[in-house]
Write an enzyme that holds these catalytic residues in place. Structure first.
Site, mmCIF file in Angstrom:
data_model
loop_
_atom_site.group_PDB
_atom_site.id
_atom_site.type_symbol
_atom_site.label_atom_id
_atom_site.label_comp_id
_atom_site.label_asym_id
_atom_site.label_seq_id
_atom_site.Cartn_x
_atom_site.Cartn_y
_atom_site.Cartn_z
ATOM 1 N N ASP A 10 -9.324 7.982 -29.247
ATOM 2 C CA ASP A 10 -9.270 8.806 -30.294
ATOM 3 C C ASP A 10 -10.489 9.693 -30.261
ATOM 4 O O ASP A 10 -11.581 9.588 -29.822
ATOM 5 C CB ASP A 10 -9.023 8.246 -31.694
ATOM 6 C CG ASP A 10 -8.803 8.696 -32.757
ATOM 7 O OD1 ASP A 10 -8.145 9.894 -32.971
ATOM 8 O OD2 ASP A 10 -9.320 8.447 -33.905
ATOM 9 N N CYS A 73 -4.479 9.124 -31.228
ATOM 10 C CA CYS A 73 -4.424 10.256 -32.066
ATOM 11 C C CYS A 73 -3.503 11.242 -32.049
ATOM 12 O O CYS A 73 -2.962 11.575 -30.934
ATOM 13 C CB CYS A 73 -5.986 11.000 -31.354
ATOM 14 S SG CYS A 73 -6.325 12.581 -32.110
ATOM 15 N N ASN A 74 -2.899 11.414 -33.304
ATOM 16 C CA ASN A 74 -1.911 12.144 -33.320
ATOM 17 C C ASN A 74 -1.974 13.675 -32.675
ATOM 18 O O ASN A 74 -0.898 14.318 -32.167
ATOM 19 C CB ASN A 74 -1.165 12.315 -34.627
ATOM 20 C CG ASN A 74 -0.536 11.103 -35.287
ATOM 21 O OD1 ASN A 74 0.506 10.708 -35.182
ATOM 22 N ND2 ASN A 74 -1.271 10.063 -35.619
ATOM 23 N N THR A 75 -3.045 14.299 -32.848
ATOM 24 C CA THR A 75 -3.243 15.730 -32.716
ATOM 25 C C THR A 75 -3.432 15.719 -30.937
ATOM 26 O O THR A 75 -2.663 16.389 -30.656
ATOM 27 C CB THR A 75 -4.737 16.084 -33.205
ATOM 28 O OG1 THR A 75 -4.217 15.985 -34.651
ATOM 29 C CG2 THR A 75 -4.958 17.620 -32.995
ATOM 30 N N CYS A 183 -1.626 10.353 -39.203
ATOM 31 C CA CYS A 183 -2.926 10.384 -38.708
ATOM 32 C C CYS A 183 -3.165 9.020 -38.505
ATOM 33 O O CYS A 183 -3.171 8.296 -39.353
ATOM 34 C CB CYS A 183 -3.692 11.408 -39.334
ATOM 35 S SG CYS A 183 -5.527 11.159 -38.746
ATOM 36 N N THR A 184 -3.962 8.676 -37.309
ATOM 37 C CA THR A 184 -4.302 7.472 -37.134
ATOM 38 C C THR A 184 -5.393 6.874 -38.051
ATOM 39 O O THR A 184 -5.643 5.633 -38.428
ATOM 40 C CB THR A 184 -4.582 6.833 -35.690
ATOM 41 O OG1 THR A 184 -5.567 7.749 -35.284
ATOM 42 C CG2 THR A 184 -3.515 6.962 -34.918
ATOM 43 N N HIS A 185 -6.069 7.844 -38.742
ATOM 44 C CA HIS A 185 -6.994 7.353 -39.577
ATOM 45 C C HIS A 185 -6.542 6.873 -40.899
ATOM 46 O O HIS A 185 -7.246 6.230 -41.697
ATOM 47 C CB HIS A 185 -8.045 8.707 -40.079
ATOM 48 C CG HIS A 185 -8.821 9.117 -38.928
ATOM 49 N ND1 HIS A 185 -8.711 9.691 -37.822
ATOM 50 C CD2 HIS A 185 -10.433 9.003 -39.034
ATOM 51 C CE1 HIS A 185 -9.796 9.905 -37.089
ATOM 52 N NE2 HIS A 185 -11.109 9.539 -37.778
#
Length: 271
Positions: A10, A73-75, A183-185
């Site tokens: 990530d 990480c989505n982005t 978002c993985t956050h």
């Protein structure tokens, strides 16, 4: 049996939410978690930089012997997963916002989507959205500032709550009953969101689905480790190993031995 590690990558600390699910499902697998914190967050970086840096980091992980990669990480997934699958000789598991399960579970058919600006404007996300839009109404909001606060260890303070209130209230007012954590956050904010809105929003987090897909791919390619193993996880950061250690302790309740690594030179930010 293949004892080589799985790389989980990530831009920063958000992928720890995916690592948690992978570890729970595959406790016998050796893992390497890499946070590219020197360049986090990716959500406000140019698309060309995200693609080039993601490829650079993942090539490094493969060179370290990783047998499969999870792009947590989505982005990075939105901008680089196709390139990774074309160029790297290992299975690649990406992440994407859970629009499909949200559509299936929403009763009001009004779904909130909280994600980074880069994810929301990516071609891959908008193609997916276009295929599902007839089923539900999607209210897409960029969670500006949330990643930076989570990276600092703030998941429940006044600043987080102020931002969440600004993002979620319009969704609730519009009739949303489901929220995609895009978002993985953001899964680390689940407790705070639940405290703020109660049961008014069902939360969609794809971490478990990612772990299941990884398990299927390991079996498909004959890459699974021995089920008798109980290996440690390596935690790596491109900026501050101590911070990664502290955040893993705070977010995962583990005493992670973290290391700082250099993966340079990075592409130009303005690329």
């Amino acid at each position: 049996m293949n004892p080589s590690p799985i790389g989980v990558f990530d831009s920063g600390l958000g992928g720890l939410s995916v690592l948690r699910e992978v570890r729970a499902m595959l406790p016998h697998e050796p893992l390497v978690y890499l946070a590219d914190s020197r360049y986090a967050p990716y959500g406000d970086k140019p698309e060309a930089f995200v693609e080039a840096r993601t490829l650079q980091v993942c090539e490094w992980l493969v060179a370290q012997g990783c047998k499969a990669l999870v792009i947590a990480c989505n982005t990075a997934t939105m901008h680089a997963v196709q390139t990774l699958r074309e160029r790297l000789p290992v299975p690649i598991i990406g992440v994407e916002p859970g629009l499909k399960p949200a559509a299936a579970s929403s009763r009001s058919k009004v779904v909130g989507v909280l994600a980074t600006a880069n994810t929301l404007k990516s071609a891959k996300f908008n193609r997916l959205l276009a295929t599902l839009a007839p089923e539900s109404r999607y209210l897409c909001t960029a969670g500006h500032g949330l990643v930076a606060l989570i990276e600092q260890g703030d998941v429940s303070g006044p600043a987080i709550r102020e931002k969440l209130d600004a993002y979620l209230t319009p969704m609730l007012d519009a009739g949303a009953d489901t929220l995609v954590l895009g978002c993985t956050h953001y899964p680390f904010l689940s407790g705070t969101i639940r405290d703020m809105v109660g049961d008014r929003l069902a939360l969609i987090d794809t971490g478990l689905a990612i772990a299941r897909q990884l398990s299927r791919k390991l079996d498909e390619f004959g890459l699974a480790a021995s089920p008798d193993g109980a290996p440690e996880i390596r935690y790596l950061s491109t900026k501050d190993a101590r911070h990664l250690h502290d955040m893993a302790a705070a977010l995962l309740q583990v005493d992670a031995r973290a290391e700082t690594v250099a993966i340079e030179p990075a592409p130009a930010i303005g690329a």
